[in-house]
Design a protein around this motif. Structure first.
Motif, PDB file in Angstrom:
ATOM      1  N   THR A  40     -20.392   6.463  78.033  1.00  8.29           N
ATOM      2  CA  THR A  40     -20.444   7.926  78.053  1.00  8.29           C
ATOM      3  C   THR A  40     -19.691   8.480  79.257  1.00  8.29           C
ATOM      4  OG1 THR A  40     -22.599   7.935  79.159  1.00  8.29           O
ATOM      5  CG2 THR A  40     -22.585   8.113  76.746  1.00  8.29           C
ATOM      6  N   GLY A  41     -19.697   7.754  80.366  1.00 10.08           N
ATOM      7  CA  GLY A  41     -18.902   8.188  81.516  1.00 10.08           C
ATOM      8  C   GLY A  41     -17.425   8.220  81.185  1.00 10.08           C
ATOM      9  N   ALA A  42     -16.945   7.208  80.475  1.00 12.56           N
ATOM     10  CA  ALA A  42     -15.540   7.187  80.056  1.00 12.56           C
ATOM     11  C   ALA A  42     -15.263   8.287  79.034  1.00 12.56           C
ATOM     12  CB  ALA A  42     -15.189   5.821  79.474  1.00 12.56           C
ATOM     13  N   ALA A  43     -16.212   8.515  78.115  1.00 13.79           N
ATOM     14  CA  ALA A  43     -16.036   9.576  77.125  1.00 13.79           C
ATOM     15  C   ALA A  43     -15.965  10.942  77.798  1.00 13.79           C
ATOM     16  CB  ALA A  43     -17.172   9.539  76.112  1.00 13.79           C
ATOM     17  N   LEU A  44     -16.762  11.138  78.835  1.00 13.45           N
ATOM     18  CA  LEU A  44     -16.726  12.410  79.557  1.00 13.45           C
ATOM     19  C   LEU A  44     -15.396  12.610  80.266  1.00 13.45           C
ATOM     20  CD1 LEU A  44     -20.332  12.564  81.014  1.00 13.45           C
ATOM     21  CD2 LEU A  44     -19.395  13.811  79.074  1.00 13.45           C
ATOM     22  N   TYR A  45     -14.818  11.521  80.727  1.00  6.31           N
ATOM     23  CA  TYR A  45     -13.507  11.599  81.374  1.00  6.31           C
ATOM     24  C   TYR A  45     -12.488  12.179  80.400  1.00  6.31           C
ATOM     25  CZ  TYR A  45      -9.221  10.047  83.651  1.00  6.31           C
ATOM     26  OH  TYR A  45      -7.984  10.004  84.219  1.00  6.31           O
ATOM     27  N   PHE A  46     -12.488  11.656  79.181  1.00  8.61           N
ATOM     28  CA  PHE A  46     -11.536  12.152  78.181  1.00  8.61           C
ATOM     29  C   PHE A  46     -11.982  13.486  77.596  1.00  8.61           C
ATOM     30  CE2 PHE A  46     -10.675   7.568  78.233  1.00  8.61           C
ATOM     31  CZ  PHE A  46      -9.318   7.619  78.539  1.00  8.61           C
ATOM     32  N   GLY A  47     -13.294  13.732  77.547  1.00  5.91           N
ATOM     33  CA  GLY A  47     -13.798  14.996  77.038  1.00  5.91           C
ATOM     34  C   GLY A  47     -13.448  16.173  77.928  1.00  5.91           C
ATOM     35  N   MET A  48     -13.203  15.907  79.188  1.00  2.05           N
ATOM     36  CA  MET A  48     -12.796  16.984  80.091  1.00  2.05           C
ATOM     37  C   MET A  48     -11.441  17.565  79.685  1.00  2.05           C
ATOM     38  SD  MET A  48     -14.888  17.981  82.348  1.00  2.05           S
ATOM     39  CE  MET A  48     -16.361  17.758  81.405  1.00  2.05           C
ATOM     40  N   ALA A  49     -10.663  16.790  78.937  1.00  3.36           N
ATOM     41  CA  ALA A  49      -9.400  17.321  78.405  1.00  3.36           C
ATOM     42  C   ALA A  49      -9.682  18.478  77.446  1.00  3.36           C
ATOM     43  CB  ALA A  49      -8.614  16.218  77.710  1.00  3.36           C
ATOM     44  N   LEU A  50     -10.770  18.383  76.690  1.00  2.00           N
ATOM     45  CA  LEU A  50     -11.164  19.495  75.813  1.00  2.00           C
ATOM     46  C   LEU A  50     -11.524  20.738  76.618  1.00  2.00           C
ATOM     47  CD1 LEU A  50     -13.428  17.722  73.173  1.00  2.00           C
ATOM     48  CD2 LEU A  50     -11.195  18.761  72.792  1.00  2.00           C
ATOM     49  N   VAL A  51     -12.255  20.543  77.691  1.00  7.43           N
ATOM     50  CA  VAL A  51     -12.632  21.670  78.543  1.00  7.43           C
ATOM     51  C   VAL A  51     -11.380  22.304  79.156  1.00  7.43           C
ATOM     52  CG1 VAL A  51     -13.939  22.355  80.598  1.00  7.43           C
ATOM     53  CG2 VAL A  51     -14.918  20.713  78.995  1.00  7.43           C
ATOM     54  N   ALA A  52     -10.463  21.467  79.628  1.00  7.32           N
ATOM     55  CA  ALA A  52      -9.213  21.983  80.205  1.00  7.32           C
ATOM     56  C   ALA A  52      -8.403  22.729  79.146  1.00  7.32           C
ATOM     57  CB  ALA A  52      -8.398  20.830  80.798  1.00  7.32           C
ATOM     58  N   TRP A  53      -8.339  22.177  77.931  1.00  6.24           N
ATOM     59  CA  TRP A  53      -7.615  22.835  76.851  1.00  6.24           C
ATOM     60  C   TRP A  53      -8.235  24.184  76.531  1.00  6.24           C
ATOM     61  CZ3 TRP A  53      -7.606  20.968  71.084  1.00  6.24           C
ATOM     62  CH2 TRP A  53      -6.700  21.722  70.351  1.00  6.24           C
ATOM     63  N   TRP A  54      -9.587  24.234  76.491  1.00  2.87           N
ATOM     64  CA  TRP A  54     -10.282  25.486  76.219  1.00  2.87           C
ATOM     65  C   TRP A  54      -9.949  26.538  77.276  1.00  2.87           C
ATOM     66  CZ3 TRP A  54     -15.245  26.879  78.757  1.00  2.87           C
ATOM     67  CH2 TRP A  54     -15.771  28.069  78.272  1.00  2.87           C
ATOM     68  N   LEU A  55      -9.993  26.144  78.552  1.00  7.65           N
ATOM     69  CA  LEU A  55      -9.697  27.094  79.630  1.00  7.65           C
ATOM     70  C   LEU A  55      -8.239  27.539  79.601  1.00  7.65           C
ATOM     71  CD1 LEU A  55     -11.754  25.436  82.512  1.00  7.65           C
ATOM     72  CD2 LEU A  55     -12.302  27.548  81.257  1.00  7.65           C
ATOM     73  N   LEU A  56      -7.338  26.597  79.375  1.00  9.19           N
ATOM     74  CA  LEU A  56      -5.917  26.959  79.296  1.00  9.19           C
ATOM     75  C   LEU A  56      -5.646  27.857  78.095  1.00  9.19           C
ATOM     76  CD1 LEU A  56      -4.259  23.578  80.278  1.00  9.19           C
ATOM     77  CD2 LEU A  56      -4.184  25.721  81.569  1.00  9.19           C
ATOM     78  N   ALA A  57      -6.281  27.584  76.978  1.00  4.90           N
ATOM     79  CA  ALA A  57      -6.082  28.413  75.790  1.00  4.90           C
ATOM     80  C   ALA A  57      -6.629  29.817  76.020  1.00  4.90           C
ATOM     81  CB  ALA A  57      -6.768  27.768  74.585  1.00  4.90           C
ATOM     82  N   ALA A  58      -7.774  29.914  76.669  1.00  4.85           N
ATOM     83  CA  ALA A  58      -8.348  31.238  76.958  1.00  4.85           C
ATOM     84  C   ALA A  58      -7.448  32.032  77.892  1.00  4.85           C
ATOM     85  CB  ALA A  58      -9.741  31.082  77.561  1.00  4.85           C
ATOM     86  N   ALA A  59      -6.797  31.351  78.815  1.00  3.33           N
ATOM     87  CA  ALA A  59      -5.922  32.034  79.772  1.00  3.33           C
ATOM     88  C   ALA A  59      -4.540  32.324  79.199  1.00  3.33           C
ATOM     89  CB  ALA A  59      -5.776  31.184  81.035  1.00  3.33           C
ATOM     90  N   SER A  60      -4.173  31.642  78.127  1.00  5.71           N
ATOM     91  CA  SER A  60      -2.814  31.766  77.596  1.00  5.71           C
ATOM     92  C   SER A  60      -2.654  32.851  76.543  1.00  5.71           C
ATOM     93  CB  SER A  60      -2.359  30.432  76.996  1.00  5.71           C
ATOM     94  OG  SER A  60      -2.319  29.457  78.013  1.00  5.71           O
ATOM     95  N   PHE A  82     -19.907  17.675  69.203  1.00  3.87           N
ATOM     96  CA  PHE A  82     -21.295  17.200  69.181  1.00  3.87           C
ATOM     97  C   PHE A  82     -21.410  15.906  69.983  1.00  3.87           C
ATOM     98  CE2 PHE A  82     -25.038  15.121  67.429  1.00  3.87           C
ATOM     99  CZ  PHE A  82     -25.952  16.173  67.395  1.00  3.87           C
ATOM    100  N   GLY A  83     -20.460  14.987  69.799  1.00  4.31           N
ATOM    101  CA  GLY A  83     -20.463  13.738  70.559  1.00  4.31           C
ATOM    102  C   GLY A  83     -20.278  13.974  72.046  1.00  4.31           C
ATOM    103  N   PHE A  84     -19.411  14.929  72.388  1.00  8.06           N
ATOM    104  CA  PHE A  84     -19.196  15.263  73.797  1.00  8.06           C
ATOM    105  C   PHE A  84     -20.473  15.831  74.410  1.00  8.06           C
ATOM    106  CE2 PHE A  84     -17.775  18.353  77.067  1.00  8.06           C
ATOM    107  CZ  PHE A  84     -17.241  17.448  77.973  1.00  8.06           C
ATOM    108  N   THR A  85     -21.175  16.688  73.655  1.00  9.17           N
ATOM    109  CA  THR A  85     -22.434  17.255  74.142  1.00  9.17           C
ATOM    110  C   THR A  85     -23.461  16.154  74.361  1.00  9.17           C
ATOM    111  OG1 THR A  85     -21.985  19.267  72.870  1.00  9.17           O
ATOM    112  CG2 THR A  85     -24.234  18.967  73.676  1.00  9.17           C
ATOM    113  N   TRP A  86     -23.572  15.227  73.388  1.00  8.93           N
ATOM    114  CA  TRP A  86     -24.534  14.137  73.537  1.00  8.93           C
ATOM    115  C   TRP A  86     -24.159  13.247  74.732  1.00  8.93           C
ATOM    116  CZ3 TRP A  86     -23.861   8.819  73.284  1.00  8.93           C
ATOM    117  CH2 TRP A  86     -25.043   8.091  73.437  1.00  8.93           C
TER     118      TRP A  86
END
Length: 142
Positions: A40-60, A82-86
Motif C-alpha cells: 500500500t505504501g508503493a500504491a500510495l506513491y503512484f496514487g499521488m500522481a492522481l492527486v497531482a493530476w487532479w490539482l493540475l487539471a483544476a488549475a489548468s 476506491f483502491g487508492f482510498t483503501w
C-alpha cells in the motif's frame, strides 16, 4: 579453500543455504499485513500522481478538468479511486498499529493479531464509509 577450488574445477557446486522462512515460518495475519503495508505504501506513491493530476487539471481550466473527470468518472477510474482510498486508510491504520508497537504495547500474540485484524477490518469499513458519505455529498443517485 582447496575444497572450493576442487569443486569449481570439477563442475560440482556446493549447496547454498536456503532462507529458513520458506520452510519454518507459517504465514500469520501479522506477517501478511506487513507485506500489504509495504504494497500500500508503493500504491500510495503512484496514487499521488492522481492527486497531482487532479490539482493540475483544476488549475489548468475547464477542458483539462473535464478530461480528468472523464478518466476518474468511468468504472475503471472509480475502481482505481476506491483502491487508492483503501490503500490510504489501510496504510494509515497500519502506521498507527506500528506506533502502538513502538510504544511497546500489543506484543502478546492475541493482542498482535487483534491489532492486525482491527486495522484490516477498520480500513475496509472506513473506505466504505468515506465512499458512502462522498456519494451522498455528491447528490446520491442521478
Amino acid at each position: 579453500m582447496a575444497e572450493l577450488e576442487a569443486s569449481t574445477t570439477t563442475g560440482a557446486r556446493r549447496a547454498r543455504p536456503i532462507s529458513p522462512h520458506l520452510q519454518i515460518y507459517r504465514p500469520m495475519l501479522s506477517m501478511m499485513m506487513s507485506i500489504v503495508h509495504r504494497i500500500t505504501g508503493a500504491a500510495l506513491y503512484f496514487g499521488m500522481a492522481l492527486v497531482a493530476w487532479w490539482l493540475l487539471a483544476a488549475a489548468s481550466g475547464p477542458n483539462a478538468y473535464a478530461t480528468f473527470e472523464w478518466a476518474v468518472g468511468n468504472i475503471v477510474g472509480q475502481i482505481v479511486l476506491f483502491g487508492f482510498t483503501w490503500a490510504l486508510l489501510h496504510h494509515m491504520l497500519g502506521g498507527i498499529r506500528h506506533l502502538i508497537w513502538d510504544l511497546i504495547y500489543g506484543f502478546e500474540p492475541a493482542e498482535r493479531e487483534m491489532l492486525v485484524l482491527a486495522s484490516l477490518i477498520g480500513s475496509i469499513a472506513l473506505t466504505i464509509i468515506v465512499w458512502v458519505i462522498g456519494y451522498l455529498a455528491m447528490g446520491g443517485p442521478r
